[in-house]
Enzyme design. Structure first.
Site, PDB file in Angstrom:
ATOM      1  N   SER A 111      73.330   4.434   6.512  1.00 31.05           N
ATOM      2  CA  SER A 111      74.630   4.084   7.739  1.00 31.05           C
ATOM      3  C   SER A 111      74.544   2.636   7.274  1.00 31.05           C
ATOM      4  CB  SER A 111      75.284   4.843   8.607  1.00 31.05           C
ATOM      5  OG  SER A 111      75.436   4.043   9.679  1.00 31.05           O
TER       6      SER A 111
ATOM      7  N   TYR B  39      71.140   7.666  16.120  1.00 32.03           N
ATOM      8  CA  TYR B  39      71.036   7.423  14.846  1.00 32.03           C
ATOM      9  C   TYR B  39      70.878   6.491  14.091  1.00 32.03           C
ATOM     10  CZ  TYR B  39      75.219   7.891  11.590  1.00 32.03           C
ATOM     11  OH  TYR B  39      75.853   7.843  10.340  1.00 32.03           O
TER      12      TYR B  39
HETATM   13  P1  NDP Z   1      80.615  15.716   9.091  1.00 28.41           P
HETATM   14  O1  NDP Z   1      79.851  16.463   9.991  1.00 28.41           O
HETATM   15  O2  NDP Z   1      81.339  16.036   8.290  1.00 28.41           O
HETATM   16  O3  NDP Z   1      79.348  16.483   7.853  1.00 28.41           O
HETATM   17  C1  NDP Z   1      77.889  17.256   8.113  1.00 28.41           C
HETATM   18  C2  NDP Z   1      77.245  18.243   6.571  1.00 28.41           C
HETATM   19  O4  NDP Z   1      75.639  18.447   7.245  1.00 28.41           O
HETATM   20  C3  NDP Z   1      78.323  19.429   6.761  1.00 28.41           C
HETATM   21  O5  NDP Z   1      78.516  20.023   5.623  1.00 28.41           O
HETATM   22  C4  NDP Z   1      77.065  20.941   7.730  1.00 28.41           C
HETATM   23  O6  NDP Z   1      77.264  21.874   7.146  1.00 28.41           O
HETATM   24  C5  NDP Z   1      75.829  19.615   7.195  1.00 28.41           C
HETATM   25  N1  NDP Z   1      74.801  19.889   7.921  1.00 28.41           N
HETATM   26  C6  NDP Z   1      74.391  19.362   9.724  1.00 28.41           C
HETATM   27  N2  NDP Z   1      73.395  19.506  10.148  1.00 28.41           N
HETATM   28  C7  NDP Z   1      72.799  19.860   8.916  1.00 28.41           C
HETATM   29  C8  NDP Z   1      71.137  20.925   8.889  1.00 28.41           C
HETATM   30  N3  NDP Z   1      70.820  21.087   9.903  1.00 28.41           N
HETATM   31  N4  NDP Z   1      71.013  21.407   7.854  1.00 28.41           N
HETATM   32  C9  NDP Z   1      71.745  21.567   6.593  1.00 28.41           C
HETATM   33  N5  NDP Z   1      73.109  21.004   7.005  1.00 28.41           N
HETATM   34  C10 NDP Z   1      73.312  20.392   8.161  1.00 28.41           C
HETATM   35  O7  NDP Z   1      79.132  14.626   8.656  1.00 28.41           O
HETATM   36  P2  NDP Z   1      79.917  13.431   7.304  1.00 28.41           P
HETATM   37  O8  NDP Z   1      80.987  13.950   6.697  1.00 28.41           O
HETATM   38  O9  NDP Z   1      80.666  12.551   8.118  1.00 28.41           O
HETATM   39  O10 NDP Z   1      78.282  12.881   7.028  1.00 28.41           O
HETATM   40  C11 NDP Z   1      77.555  13.221   6.268  1.00 28.41           C
HETATM   41  C12 NDP Z   1      76.295  11.590   6.288  1.00 28.41           C
HETATM   42  O11 NDP Z   1      77.308  10.616   6.006  1.00 28.41           O
HETATM   43  C13 NDP Z   1      75.499  11.110   7.097  1.00 28.41           C
HETATM   44  O12 NDP Z   1      74.467  11.661   7.312  1.00 28.41           O
HETATM   45  C14 NDP Z   1      76.002  10.435   8.214  1.00 28.41           C
HETATM   46  O13 NDP Z   1      75.377  10.457   8.855  1.00 28.41           O
HETATM   47  C15 NDP Z   1      76.601   9.692   6.950  1.00 28.41           C
HETATM   48  N6  NDP Z   1      77.605   8.561   7.199  1.00 28.41           N
HETATM   49  C16 NDP Z   1      78.697   8.844   8.313  1.00 28.41           C
HETATM   50  C17 NDP Z   1      79.485   8.283   8.005  1.00 28.41           C
HETATM   51  C18 NDP Z   1      80.985   8.351   8.749  1.00 28.41           C
HETATM   52  O14 NDP Z   1      81.437   7.776   9.744  1.00 28.41           O
HETATM   53  N7  NDP Z   1      81.516   9.222   9.051  1.00 28.41           N
HETATM   54  C19 NDP Z   1      79.210   6.443   7.667  1.00 28.41           C
HETATM   55  C20 NDP Z   1      78.035   6.274   7.505  1.00 28.41           C
HETATM   56  C21 NDP Z   1      77.081   7.205   7.279  1.00 28.41           C
HETATM   57  P3  NDP Z   1      76.547  22.901   8.707  1.00 28.41           P
HETATM   58  O15 NDP Z   1      77.244  22.371   9.842  1.00 28.41           O
HETATM   59  O16 NDP Z   1      77.299  23.304   7.899  1.00 28.41           O
HETATM   60  O17 NDP Z   1      75.790  22.475   7.842  1.00 28.41           O
END
Ligand code: NDP
Length: 255
Positions: free
Chosen positions: A147, A160
């Site tokens: 990020s 984070y």
């Molecule tokens: P979302 O919350 O939309 O999606 C998160 C995903 O991670 C889901 O598919 C969820 O699936 C999965 N997940 C979360 N915890 C677990 C776990 N313990 N085990 C397995 N799967 C898990 O997040 P984003 O798409 O926004 O973010 C995705 C990545 O991008 C993250 O690493 C985030 O930090 C990074 N990011 C996001 C930004 C943003 O502005 N959105 C900016 C910069 C980086 P499920 O709940 O089914 O497990």
């Protein structure tokens, strides 16, 4: 063999953790569009089923693997099962993540553990299991999702930002450790992207104005903005790139 780079991922298999929604799903779709079969890993089977349907609509094989990235036994078993039942993993997108935003003085030790376990322990566990297999084959592409907060700070991002800074460092270590094994390990680091993770946070108009004022492009990112960078880092075109942090941030860090 052409002297020109190729972005085609034909015949490859990608594992995208957290590929069931948001940025992970967009990258899964982008990789599938470029020719890769895709295994998506997450906890919720219903969103996994929908993600697989989207991958299959693009003409590629999609597989959902249910696992929690914080649980070592589940990660070990998930990676083992994908390699046994689907095939060798060529591309790992280490994307599953979460955020808990609070002022430092309200930040609980449980909040800290929750974020660090998902964002850092999860990346470590999945990376270790996949890279040990890639190293045996002498090839592989690993894309760790950090990020902008792995590089700069902002209020309320205690755990984070610490976790994302850790991902940047762990990427550099793995890059140096495995470059000679034919594995490219790089980071993709977005700024604010409109996903379920950020939707509620971005509802506050004042906060949104502040974020947009820090973004030279003048808009939030959309999940599809991350697709091209993911395809590039997964493709042969990035074969000589190791330990790089590719910001997809609308110019945030250029200032
Ligand atoms: P979302 O919350 O939309 O999606 C998160 C995903 O991670 C889901 O598919 C969820 O699936 C999965 N997940 C979360 N915890 C677990 C776990 N313990 N085990 C397995 N799967 C898990 O997040 P984003 O798409 O926004 O973010 C995705 C990545 O991008 C993250 O690493 C985030 O930090 C990074 N990011 C996001 C930004 C943003 O502005 N959105 C900016 C910069 C980086 P499920 O709940 O089914 O497990």
């Amino acid at each position: 063999m052409s002297e020109f780079p190729t972005f085609s991922l034909d015949g490859r298999l990608a594992l995208v953790t957290g590929g069931t929604r948001g940025i992970g799903l967009a990258m899964a779709r982008g990789l599938a569009h470029a020719g890769s079969d895709v295994a998506v890993l997450g906890r919720d089977p219903e969103s996994g089923r929908l993600a697989v349907a989207e991958i299959e609509r693009l003409g590629r094989r999609g597989v959902f693997v249910q696992a929690d990235v914080t649980k070592e036994d589940q990660v070990v078993e998930a990676v083992e099962r994908i390699e046994r039942e689907v095939g060798p993993i060529d591309i790992l997108v280490n994307n599953a993540g979460k955020n808990i935003r609070k002022p430092l003085t309200e930040y609980g030790a449980d909040d800290w553990d929750d974020v660090l376990d998902t964002n850092l322990r999860g990346i470590f566990l999945v990376g270790r299991e996949v890279i040990r297999r890639m190293a045996g084959r002498g090839r592989g592409k690993v894309i760790n999702i950090a990020s902008i907060f792995g590089g700069v700070g902002m209020p309320y991002q205690t755990a984070y930002a610490a976790s994302k800074g850790g991902i940047v460092q762990l990427t550099k270590v793995w890059a140096t450790e495995y470059a000679s094994s034919g594995i490219n390990v790089n980071c993709l680091a977005p700024a604010y992207i409109r996903t379920p993770m950020t939707a509620a946070w971005l509802e506050d108009p004042e906060r949104l104005r502040d974020i947009l004022s820090r973004t030279p492009a003048g808009r939030l990112g959309e999940p599809k903005d991350v697709m091209g960078a993911a395809v590039f880092l997964a493709s042969d075109a990035s074969d000589f790139i190791h330990g790089h942090v590719l910001y997809v941030d609308g110019g945030w860090l250029a200032q």
